[in-house]
Write an enzyme that holds these catalytic residues in place. Structure first.
Site, PDB file in Angstrom:
ATOM      1  N   ASP A 117     -12.421 -10.970  -2.354  1.00  0.00           N
ATOM      2  CA  ASP A 117     -11.526 -12.124  -2.400  1.00  0.00           C
ATOM      3  C   ASP A 117     -11.486 -12.692  -1.000  1.00  0.00           C
ATOM      4  OD1 ASP A 117      -9.608  -9.956  -1.288  1.00  0.00           O
ATOM      5  OD2 ASP A 117      -8.525 -11.831  -1.013  1.00  0.00           O
ATOM      6  N   ASP A 143      -2.445  -8.420  -4.649  1.00  0.00           N
ATOM      7  CA  ASP A 143      -2.402  -7.785  -3.350  1.00  0.00           C
ATOM      8  C   ASP A 143      -0.982  -7.235  -3.186  1.00  0.00           C
ATOM      9  OD1 ASP A 143      -2.961  -7.008  -0.839  1.00  0.00           O
ATOM     10  OD2 ASP A 143      -3.280  -9.005  -0.021  1.00  0.00           O
TER      11      ASP A 143
END
Lengths: 376, 376
Positions: A271, A92
């Site tokens: 996720d 991320d």
């Protein structure tokens, strides 16, 4: 990275595919356990592979940049070498974390200035810097640096935020395309569709991103406070536009039901911290619904945690024992709940894939959604 | 329970033996990981067996009595069934814990009244009650209920305390001998030699216990604040008297060096929270000395945690990674350190056993004691 679209469900937009990276293949739809600080909380790397059956895990740029720091990760030869996870990793970009530091960050055209949540030290993330950091972390899939707009932002705020995100995206691609991977394997960059809950902004964002020709595309800024139906609606709007021959990643989502609904709408990758965080709080997800392990009703239920047994903990330990461990705040309780929930999430997406391939996904999904909503 | 004394070291009092219980055999000298609340903190039962190679673990009567409670353990069919550990278990009697609640307990001839550290509720432990509780927990080896005298107690206090402990011991045996095991396998009772740091009290206590003909005998009330040399001296005094054909258990001890010194003086069994508790604080024990994993010097040491590799964590993870995990307070750091340290302790006693059998124990031990004292 390569994506092969293997099956399209005929009754919905659900798809099954295969992502190939230099660290191995990923069957989609896939759920990716979150390893924020280079570790999935409470779970050994061996357990992630053998018991959870994770095919790819996440790392977080913001957290890894602060600790252990990029100089350490570079010396290690990247995150895979550092944490001994030799399958694919996605990082991320840290955008979400930086924008969560509401009182401790300032937004400029250039980037975001922020103070560390650990020691208050000052830092600056620009699109270029975040690309460089992710090159150094060495994830197989890296994410664009964007502003993650709050779910309740007004239209004007959301529009300006999206425009900034789009200018930043161009800078991300420019930097990414002019730099090389550091550790001898390839990396790819996923742009992120923002636009809050506004259909025209989401559409515009998706159209802009669709013409970038990226290896995969993400949908961000959802499950951040907006109604669930709005989230599903935005996914539909965006997935009508995003290329069908590239994987689609819905960031930070969600409950087992959210995931099935998004798969039906054509999402391939997920996720979420829910399986580990809720697990640590005593919530156990099963095919038949959720169990709150703190509930006294489990204190003398000596049956297996989950007879489905997606991982060995499910039958090795009883509900009564897990109830005891969670109640007395023992580490082993967190460990068991985390392994169980992650193995369940990964079983769920694997099962979805099976049903997409066998052609009965929508029927299976309707039944599952009903079951999953139970509280046991 | 049966004890076979297999080897006597010719140059010291070290011994190697074999304890046989209904849940399996234990090679001595042995170290027993501590599972206070029915779990060894941070370590799965599978890891205890396969990675740590534990042959027997401890449970604690005081803690298990409070949570999950004896009614739950009885419904489960005993602690082995409850926590899925199918090898031998030893339960501490709770004496040490009750006497640690200094402000919250009162001592009578009948027993000890105390308030729970959890909710302040009132309870009473008598020798009879503690025998009954340990019958219900179902440990293979159960311990007498005694007063654990502080290491700095004066002679008068220590003498009176020992007299009470001796009267309680008679009551323990009486109750134990007039009750049956609850779950179809046999249990045995170990008395505990007290007497603080006073040679004549220790001798008297050991003589009293020696004539009880118990299946094994324990030495308690050491490593509770007295100088280390005093502890070694007391072990020598006591082991001259305790029967040679029964196992001797030194309770709550200690550092790797303490353990080797006690083995040399004829002790067979050990337990201690040090490998797990110190591990959680970042202290790693190795054959070459201890490492403080919080130290910045490890931040870029990408070599294995311990090249000896007594368990898989030692080579799977690097020192730099463990340093990072401990520093950012990640659960996985505690898990790795606990497995490593327990596997090391059990390797150490196994190695001691090997050298007792091969006849070079004292030479090996001298070298080890020097190495173990290093700070790396």
């Amino acid at each position: 990275m390569n994506f092969e679209l293997q099956y399209n469900d005929t009754k919905s937009n659900a798809r099954a595919g295969l992502i190939t990276t230099d660290h191995g293949v990923i069957e989609t739809p896939i759920f990716m356990p979150v390893g924020t600080q280079g570790t999935v909380k409470g779970v050994h790397m061996t357990e992630l592979k053998e018991d959870v059956n994770a095919q790819i895990i996440l790392g977080n740029t913001y957290h890894l940049y602060l600790r252990p720091g990029i100089h350490i990760l570079e010396q290690a030869g990247g995150l895979h070498k550092f944490n001994s996870w030799d399958r694919p990793i996605l990082t991320d970009s840290g955008g979400f974390q930086v924008f969560s530091l509401s009182d401790n960050r300032k937004l400029h055209e250039e980037g975001a200035e922020f103070r560390s949540h650990i020691d208050g030290s000052r830092h600056m993330f620009s699109p270029e810097k975040v690309m460089d950091i992710q090159r150094s972390i060495g994830a197989d899939i890296i994410m664009a640096f964007d502003e993650c707009c709050p779910g309740d932002a007004n239209y004007e705020y959301a529009r300006k935020s999206l425009e900034l995100t789009e200018r930043w995206l161009n800078r991300c691609f420019e930097r990414f395309n002019s730099t090389d991977p550091k550790y001898g394997y390839s990396q790819c960059l996923f742009p992120i569709v923002q636009g809050c809950v506004y259909t025209d902004l989401r559409r515009r964002a998706a159209e802009n991103i669709a013409q970038k020709g990226a290896d995969g595309n993400a949908i961000g800024g959802l499950a951040v406070g907006e109604p669930t139906e709005k989230m599903y609606e935005m996914i539909e709007v965006v997935n009508e536009i995003l290329p069908k021959d590239k994987p689609r990643y819905l960031m930070g989502v969600g409950t087992p039901v959210n995931i099935l609904e998004a798969i039906e709408r054509g999402v391939d990758m997920f996720d979420c911290i829910m399986p580990t965080r809720n697990g640590r709080n005593g919530q156990i997800f099963t095919r038949f619904g959720t169990l709150n392990m703190r509930n006294k009703k489990w204190e003398n239920d000596f049956s297996p945690i989950d007879p489905d047994a997606n991982s060995y903990v499910d039958t090795l330990y009883s509900r009564a024992y897990l109830h005891h461990l969670i109640k007395v705040n023992e580490l082993l309780g967190l460990q068991i709940a985390s392994i169980h929930n992650l193995a369940f999430y990964i079983w769920l997406v694997k099962e979805a894939r099976k049903h997409i391939i066998s052609g009965d996904f929508t029927t299976w999904k309707s039944g599952m959604v009903r079951q999953l909503s139970n509280r046991l």
